[in-house]
Enzyme design. Structure first.
Site, PDB file in Angstrom:
ATOM      1  N   LYS A 116      48.545  42.336  41.454  1.00 33.26           N
ATOM      2  CA  LYS A 116      47.830  40.965  41.311  1.00 33.26           C
ATOM      3  C   LYS A 116      48.733  40.101  40.083  1.00 33.26           C
ATOM      4  CE  LYS A 116      43.315  42.618  42.223  1.00 33.26           C
ATOM      5  NZ  LYS A 116      42.172  43.229  41.785  1.00 33.26           N
TER       6      LYS A 116
ATOM      7  N   GLN B  51      38.350  44.125  36.733  1.00 32.74           N
ATOM      8  CA  GLN B  51      38.638  45.230  37.610  1.00 32.74           C
ATOM      9  C   GLN B  51      37.747  46.296  37.768  1.00 32.74           C
ATOM     10  OE1 GLN B  51      41.614  45.131  39.836  1.00 32.74           O
ATOM     11  NE2 GLN B  51      40.543  47.114  40.902  1.00 32.74           N
TER      12      GLN B  51
ATOM     13  N   ASP C 170      36.298  36.506  41.566  1.00 33.83           N
ATOM     14  CA  ASP C 170      35.930  37.391  42.500  1.00 33.83           C
ATOM     15  C   ASP C 170      34.623  37.114  43.151  1.00 33.83           C
ATOM     16  OD1 ASP C 170      37.549  39.746  42.935  1.00 33.83           O
ATOM     17  OD2 ASP C 170      36.823  40.807  41.172  1.00 33.83           O
TER      18      ASP C 170
END
Ligand code: NDP
Length: 296
Positions: free
Chosen positions: A54, A98, A121
């Site tokens: 990422k 994460q 997200d």
């Protein structure tokens, strides 16, 4: 019939290019560099690989990338304080924590402490509610990537029968909301669904998000249907390690009209959509026009 292969790698490269062009415009016209902060708690090797990749792609499209690696023993308050600092940092437009987090941390509390406008997200309850009510939101990356590929392949999805197998908060449920938003008739199947093969046979679009290797065989697929395979399963076959999806690729590809491969289908689109969401968040934060085609 032999299915058209929907090339997620090529599609993701185009999305990243579009993001990169928008980042250049933001820098040149407004002096703004979109910034993405990724927070990793603990040393899970798979998560470390995702976070590295990422970070690399964030820099490649010209954005600012910040990584916070915290020890597995990090306390709840320390993590909340870091998120609070990122929420208040004007150079950070997207925050991603994460998952999964170590067991002693409250995942819901942590996710819901991210400012909804920076929740790239799309997991914050505010964004879930906005998506569910058809309002502008941050859309979870994996379902967004699936939707983009479906729209590119079909044009309009209106009136199509879609079956989403899996009802998780990160894939199945938001995927179903997005398909509903595009006027599909949507069925969500899960582990308690009765006669799953018959349910799937009705579908013009099948999204498999289960996490069971090659669970969906070709004889469940209506001829000509589109199969979007979200599953990422690591298996060993003939002594070799292999990645497979939730669909049995060969038998499904023989019947379907189009199919995403694993690897090289949905996976690459997930990171591309994270970058797209960060640019979208940056534009919204600055009251600027959003890039077209990069959100739902
Ligand atoms: P979850 O484990 O959270 O959810 C799995 C879902 O599948 C559940 O709703 C479960 O039903 C359902 N299910 C399990 N067994 C069956 C069955 N036999 N028949 C029908 N439904 C079943 O998984 P995720 O949604 O997080 O992920 C799904 C897959 O997608 C995984 O392989 C994951 O690795 C992959 N993934 C890929 C991404 C990408 O970028 N390509 C990103 C995110 C995930 P129930 O609710 O009843 O238990």
């Amino acid at each position: 019939m032999s299915a058209t292969v929907i090339d997620g790698r090529a599609f993701a490269a185009k999305v990243r290019e579009q993001v990169g062009e928008h980042v250049t415009r933001l820098k040149e016209a407004h002096g703004i560099t979109p910034g993405l902060a990724v927070v990793l708690v603990g040393e899970d090797p798979a998560s470390e690989v995702y976070v590295r990749s990422k970070g690399k792609m964030t820099l490649e499209v010209g954005m600012k990338s910040v990584e916070h690696k915290l020890s597995a023993q990090t306390g709840q308050q320390e993590l909340l304080d870091l998120i609070d600092a990122l929420n208040n940092d004007p150079e950070i437009h997207g925050i991603l924590v994460q998952l999964p987090l170590p067991d002693h941390l409250d995942e819901d509390l942590v996710i819901n402490s991210i400012a909804p406008a920076k929740d790239v997200d799309g997991f914050h309850v505010s964004n879930v509610g906005l998506l569910g009510t058809g309002q502008k939101s941050m859309v979870p990356c994996t379902p967004l990537g699936c939707l983009m590929m479906l729209r590119a392949h079909h044009g309009s999805l209106s009136g199509m029968n879609a079956v989403v197998i899996g009802r998780s908060n990160i894939v199945g449920k938001p995927m179903a909301q997005l398909l509903l938003g595009d006027s599909c008739t949507v069925t969500i199947a899960h582990s308690r669904t009765k006669d799953l093969p018959e349910v799937v046979r009705r579908a013009d679009i099948v999204v498999a998000a289960v996490g069971r290797p090659e669970m969906v065989p070709g004889d469940w697929i209506k001829p000509g249907a589109t199969v979007i395979d979200v599953g990422i399963n690591r298996i060993e076959r003939d002594g070799k390690k292999k990645l497979v999806g939730d669909a049995d690729y060969d038998s499904c590809a023989a019947v379907a009209g189009a199919i995403t491969p694993v690897p090289g289908g949905v996976g690459p689109m997930t990171i591309a959509c994270l970058l797209a969401n960060t640019v979208t968040a940056c534009c919204r934060a600055n009251g600027l026009e959003e890039p077209e085609g990069l959100t739902a």
